[in-house]
Write a protein that holds these residues in place. Structure first.
Motif, PDB file in Angstrom:
ATOM      1  N   ASP A 135       0.737  -1.335   0.669  1.00  0.00           N
ATOM      2  CA  ASP A 135      -0.361   0.222   0.154  1.00  0.00           C
ATOM      3  C   ASP A 135       0.838   1.006   0.140  1.00  0.00           C
ATOM      4  OD1 ASP A 135      -2.613  -1.327   0.463  1.00  0.00           O
ATOM      5  OD2 ASP A 135      -1.871  -1.987   1.893  1.00  0.00           O
ATOM      6  N   GLU A 192     -12.254  -9.559   8.427  1.00  0.00           N
ATOM      7  CA  GLU A 192     -10.912  -9.635   7.534  1.00  0.00           C
ATOM      8  C   GLU A 192     -11.568 -10.667   6.367  1.00  0.00           C
ATOM      9  OE1 GLU A 192      -8.385  -9.080   7.596  1.00  0.00           O
ATOM     10  OE2 GLU A 192      -7.269 -10.280   5.829  1.00  0.00           O
ATOM     11  N   LYS A 193     -12.062  -9.220   5.622  1.00  0.00           N
ATOM     12  CA  LYS A 193     -12.094 -10.394   3.734  1.00  0.00           C
ATOM     13  C   LYS A 193     -13.260 -11.197   4.126  1.00  0.00           C
ATOM     14  CE  LYS A 193      -7.536 -10.267   2.342  1.00  0.00           C
ATOM     15  NZ  LYS A 193      -5.770 -10.872   2.600  1.00  0.00           N
ATOM     16  N   VAL A 204      -9.792  -1.266   5.323  1.00  0.00           N
ATOM     17  CA  VAL A 204      -8.471  -1.495   5.989  1.00  0.00           C
ATOM     18  C   VAL A 204      -7.244  -1.210   5.238  1.00  0.00           C
ATOM     19  CG1 VAL A 204      -7.211  -2.119   7.664  1.00  0.00           C
ATOM     20  CG2 VAL A 204      -9.696  -2.905   8.164  1.00  0.00           C
TER      21      VAL A 204
HETATM   22  C1  G1P Z   1      -3.791  -7.061   4.249  1.00  0.00           C
HETATM   23  C2  G1P Z   1      -4.609  -7.209   5.833  1.00  0.00           C
HETATM   24  C3  G1P Z   1      -6.457  -6.844   5.548  1.00  0.00           C
HETATM   25  C4  G1P Z   1      -6.072  -5.636   4.651  1.00  0.00           C
HETATM   26  C5  G1P Z   1      -5.431  -4.979   3.517  1.00  0.00           C
HETATM   27  C6  G1P Z   1      -4.759  -3.717   2.440  1.00  0.00           C
HETATM   28  O1  G1P Z   1      -4.721  -8.323   3.748  1.00  0.00           O
HETATM   29  O2  G1P Z   1      -4.755  -8.560   5.934  1.00  0.00           O
HETATM   30  O3  G1P Z   1      -6.771  -6.532   6.623  1.00  0.00           O
HETATM   31  O4  G1P Z   1      -7.196  -4.655   4.226  1.00  0.00           O
HETATM   32  O5  G1P Z   1      -3.676  -5.880   3.502  1.00  0.00           O
HETATM   33  O6  G1P Z   1      -3.819  -4.062   2.324  1.00  0.00           O
HETATM   34  P1  G1P Z   1      -3.312  -8.689   2.235  1.00  0.00           P
HETATM   35  O7  G1P Z   1      -3.626  -7.771   0.958  1.00  0.00           O
HETATM   36  O8  G1P Z   1      -1.785  -8.545   2.456  1.00  0.00           O
HETATM   37  O9  G1P Z   1      -3.929 -10.264   1.754  1.00  0.00           O
END
Ligand code: G1P
Length: 295
Positions: A135, A192-193, A204
């Motif tokens: 991000d 989460e997801k 998030v």
């Molecule tokens: C992670 C977190 C998720 C968040 C996201 C943001 O997921 O687990 O909660 O919204 O980063 O980029 P990932 O993208 O690593 O699967």
């Protein structure tokens, strides 16, 4: 209290980067360049601009290029100095002097929550930041600093939020709650997801400022989505016991972990460079015109 600096951030970087294979067979995904700078350097620069002195990198096997990038490159600097390439020498020196970086190995791929837990002894008893390398936040005030200010104000954990289309809520941690002002949410639910029935479309994004209490919670957190120890699940526990703030940050977020997002980030950052802008725009115009003709 209000001018207390954020001193430490944790940057998880142990992932395999499978979405960018074959490039990531030998190159850590965090080292893939946006224009001519590794993705991770943008994250480190954001942290440094926020006043951070110590960066704790959670890495895994085959990731030593990251440590080398932020270290002194003695032979290269000497050779460049002999060739009177002063600007290049300065560019490299600046990188090695940027931040105190220490690395911890995440020995098992047990997820983001587990990665953060690996930093427990290095973080100690202070609030700390977590920054996810995928991000990228392009903003006037560094993203992590915006969160830190909210932390100081509310004295609760703070996470970055951004509105996403309903079709994308299954890709993110999703938070819901009561808006205290235009940017600040008192979170009442975080998941989460979610596969269905997301509590909102506030996602998030990878910036967090957390109290050290999160480590004890992470130690007790069972495996969640994908069989991994999820930071979001620990945040839900923290929310229930101590409260949790969501902050709709100011700035543009690029998802460098996604191929199209990565390409867009390259274009967006190249457009800020006067020496690249004209050539790139010329090319983009020809692409758009050719696509228009093809329709
Ligand atoms: C992670 C977190 C998720 C968040 C996201 C943001 O997921 O687990 O909660 O919204 O980063 O980029 P990932 O993208 O690593 O699967």
């Amino acid at each position: 209290m209000s001018d207390q600096p954020l001193t430490k951030v944790v940057v998880p970087a142990a992932g395999l980067g499978t979405r960018f294979l074959p490039a990531t067979k030998t190159i850590p995904k965090e080292m893939l360049p946006i224009v001519d700078k590794p993705t991770l350097q943008y994250i480190v620069e954001e942290a440094v601009a926020a006043g951070v002195k110590d960066l704790i990198l959670i890495n895994g096997r085959g990731k030593s290029a990251i440590d080398d990038h932020f270290d002194v490159a003695f032979e290269l600097e000497t050779t460049l100095a002999e060739r009177k390439k002063t600007a290049d020498v300065e560019l490299l020196k600046k990188i090695s002097q940027m931040v105190n970086l220490c690395s911890v190995r995440q020995k098992q791929p047990l997820g983001l929550g587990h990665a953060v837990l690996c930093a427990k002894s290095l973080v100690g008893n202070d609030p700390f930041g977590v920054m996810l390398g995928d991000d990228m936040i392009d903003s006037a005030v560094p993203g992590i600093l915006q969160l830190w200010r909210a932390y100081l104000k509310h004295q609760q954990g703070v996470i970055a939020l951004m509105e996403v289309p309903p079709s994308q809520t299954h890709l993110y941690g999703i938070a819901a709650g009561e808006m205290l002002d235009d940017r600040t949410m008192k979170i009442t639910k975080i998941v989460e997801k979610p596969k269905s029935n997301p509590p909102s479309n506030m996602a998030v994004i990878g910036r967090y400022v957390l109290p050290p209490k999160i480590f004890g919670i992470l130690e007790q957190t069972e495996r969640g989505v994908g069989g991994e120890i999820q930071l979001t699940d620990a945040l839900a526990t923290l929310q229930a016991s101590d409260g949790l703030i969501g902050y709709r940050f100011e700035g543009i977020r690029h998802d460098a972990g996604d191929k199209v997002g990565y390409l867009i980030a390259n274009i967006a950052f190249a457009m800020k460079r006067p020496e690249l802008k004209a050539g790139l725009l010329d090319y983009l115009r020809t692409v758009v015109a050719a696509e228009g003709r093809a329709k």
